[in-house]
Design an enzyme around this catalytic site. Structure first.
Site, PDB file in Angstrom:
ATOM      1  N   LYS A   1       0.900  -1.135   0.187  1.00 16.38           N
ATOM      2  CA  LYS A   1       0.125  -0.228   0.211  1.00 16.38           C
ATOM      3  C   LYS A   1       0.860   1.456   0.058  1.00 16.38           C
ATOM      4  O   LYS A   1       1.492   1.727   0.865  1.00 16.38           O
ATOM      5  CB  LYS A   1      -0.784   0.123   1.065  1.00 16.38           C
TER       6      LYS A   1
ATOM      7  N   LYS B   1      -1.634  -1.688  -3.839  1.00 18.21           N
ATOM      8  CA  LYS B   1      -2.700  -0.262  -3.655  1.00 18.21           C
ATOM      9  C   LYS B   1      -2.140   0.864  -4.075  1.00 18.21           C
ATOM     10  O   LYS B   1      -1.011   0.843  -2.690  1.00 18.21           O
ATOM     11  CB  LYS B   1      -3.634  -0.775  -2.468  1.00 18.21           C
TER      12      LYS B   1
HETATM   13  C1  PBG Z   1      -7.593   3.395   5.299  1.00 21.42           C
HETATM   14  C2  PBG Z   1      -7.931   3.362   4.242  1.00 21.42           C
HETATM   15  C3  PBG Z   1      -7.715   3.998   2.915  1.00 21.42           C
HETATM   16  C4  PBG Z   1      -8.503   3.435   2.161  1.00 21.42           C
HETATM   17  C5  PBG Z   1      -8.965   2.850   2.132  1.00 21.42           C
HETATM   18  N1  PBG Z   1      -8.275   2.262   3.580  1.00 21.42           N
HETATM   19  C6  PBG Z   1      -7.458   5.539   3.009  1.00 21.42           C
HETATM   20  C7  PBG Z   1      -5.981   6.447   2.977  1.00 21.42           C
HETATM   21  O1  PBG Z   1      -4.683   5.039   3.997  1.00 21.42           O
HETATM   22  O2  PBG Z   1      -5.755   7.192   3.782  1.00 21.42           O
HETATM   23  C8  PBG Z   1      -8.753   4.167   0.600  1.00 21.42           C
HETATM   24  C9  PBG Z   1      -9.281   3.864  -0.749  1.00 21.42           C
HETATM   25  C10 PBG Z   1      -9.376   4.685  -1.541  1.00 21.42           C
HETATM   26  O3  PBG Z   1      -8.742   6.060  -2.281  1.00 21.42           O
HETATM   27  O4  PBG Z   1     -10.493   4.461  -2.452  1.00 21.42           O
HETATM   28  N2  PBG Z   1      -6.773   2.976   5.642  1.00 21.42           N
END
Ligand code: PBG
Length: 325
Positions: free
Chosen positions: A196, A249
């Site tokens: 991520k 991601k």
């Molecule tokens: C939270 C989380 C996020 C997303 C999914 N879970 C945001 C972040 O890490 O700031 C992002 C999902 C998206 O942008 O569609 N931990």
């Protein structure tokens, strides 16, 4: 006369093109993210995500029914909390009587056959807006694990099928697996947000949940977009610690990472087609600058071609309608 091979022969008719097609998208690939809010009979559009709403539970259940009728069986629910419910320790995240935990139970009771995925991270419940516990401006790792473990347990008890730790703390997969197994939840799966990245593509999601960090950024826990080999380290650890599925991601700007993980591991790989990717397509399509539907299908296909087995996407419903035609 040239006697070269002529690749165009395999493209000469729709029948032949279909016959030699290497990648196929299916409704089975999709997990549809849904945003949950307090109250009843509430449906608010996320401004930066046209077509995506925050639903109160009653309407969320109706929305799931519509999706199930379209053949979608994977859902991931995210809670949106008022500021008054947030605190330093993200206490609400493991409260059995909270909106989220209660909703998970009700969703599963009404739709026992769906695959219900959750989100594990402190940010929707944290007054600091970070995924981990904050002390003197730092995100504490090991202290956060205990909080994540409690969230995981509450979600498993509520009946969730797949838990999705999205926090990027070190050691969280092993910690959560251990907590689950000790409590007898050996059948609850973990889909790890493995690679991520600290990405600007999450902007609209943070608008939807009002969960942007109150200070700083997430660069001490989310990965540097410049890095590739680090994704292998994360995947090694996650799989060793017990992840059933791994994730990359965002998706579109990271197709190389999806391919890398697919080529190197034997567990299913998920692509998270995030909020900013959705917003860009919608905005350009609204302006009439691109063909939104075709770009949606082409993007989703590219994620599969790169190696994704599963795609978490805000386009799931729209794409399902097209695939069902
Ligand atoms: C939270 C989380 C996020 C997303 C999914 N879970 C945001 C972040 O890490 O700031 C992002 C999902 C998206 O942008 O569609 N931990």
């Amino acid at each position: 006369m040239f006697k070269t091979r002529r690749p165009r022969r395999n493209r000469k008719s729709a029948a032949i093109r279909a016959m030699v097609e290497e990648t196929t998208l299916s409704v089975n690939d999709f997990i549809y993210p849904l945003f949950l809010i307090e109250g009843s009979d509430k449906k608010e559009e996320v401004i930066s995500m046209p077509g995506i709403y925050r639903y109160s539970l009653d309407l969320l259940l109706k929305e799931i029914k519509k999706c199930v009728d379209l053949g979608i069986r994977g859902f991931c629910v995210f809670p949106s909390l008022g500021e008054e419910k947030k605190d330093k320790f993200a206490t609400e995240g493991s409260n059995k009587n909270s909106l989220y935990i209660q909703a998970l139970g009700k969703i599963k009771a009404q739709f026992p056959n769906i695959a219900l995925m959750t989100d594990i991270a402190m940010d929707p419940y944290s007054s600091d807006g970070h995924d981990g516990l904050v002390e003197n401006g730092e995100i504490l790792n090991d202290e956060t694990l205990a909080i994540l473990g409690k969230m995981a347990l509450a979600q498993a008890e509520a009946g969730a099928d797949i838990l999705g730790p999205s926090d990027m703390m070190d050691g969280r997969i092993g910690y959560i697996r251990n907590v689950l197994d000790k409590a007898g939840y050996t059948q609850v799966s973990i889909m790890s947000y493995t690679a991520k990245y600290a990405s600007a593509f999450y902007g609209p999601f943070r608008d939807a949940l009002d969960s942007a960090p109150k200070f700083g950024d997430k660069k001490t826990y989310q990965m540097n977009p410049a890095n590739t080999s680090e994704a292998l380290i994360e995947a090694d650890l996650d799989i060793e610690e017990g992840a059933d599925m791994i994730m990359v991601k965002p998706a579109l700007a990271y197709l190389d990472i999806i391919k890398l993980l697919k080529d190197n591991y034997n567990v299913p790989v998920t692509a998270y087609n995030v909020s900013g990717e959705y917003a860009m397509v919608k905005a350009a399509a609204e302006k009439g600058w691109i063909d939104g539907e075709r770009i949606m299908m082409e993007s989703l296909l590219s994620m599969k071609r790169a190696g994704a087995d599963i795609i978490i996407t805000y386009f799931a419903k729209e794409a399902a309608k097209i695939l069902n035609k």
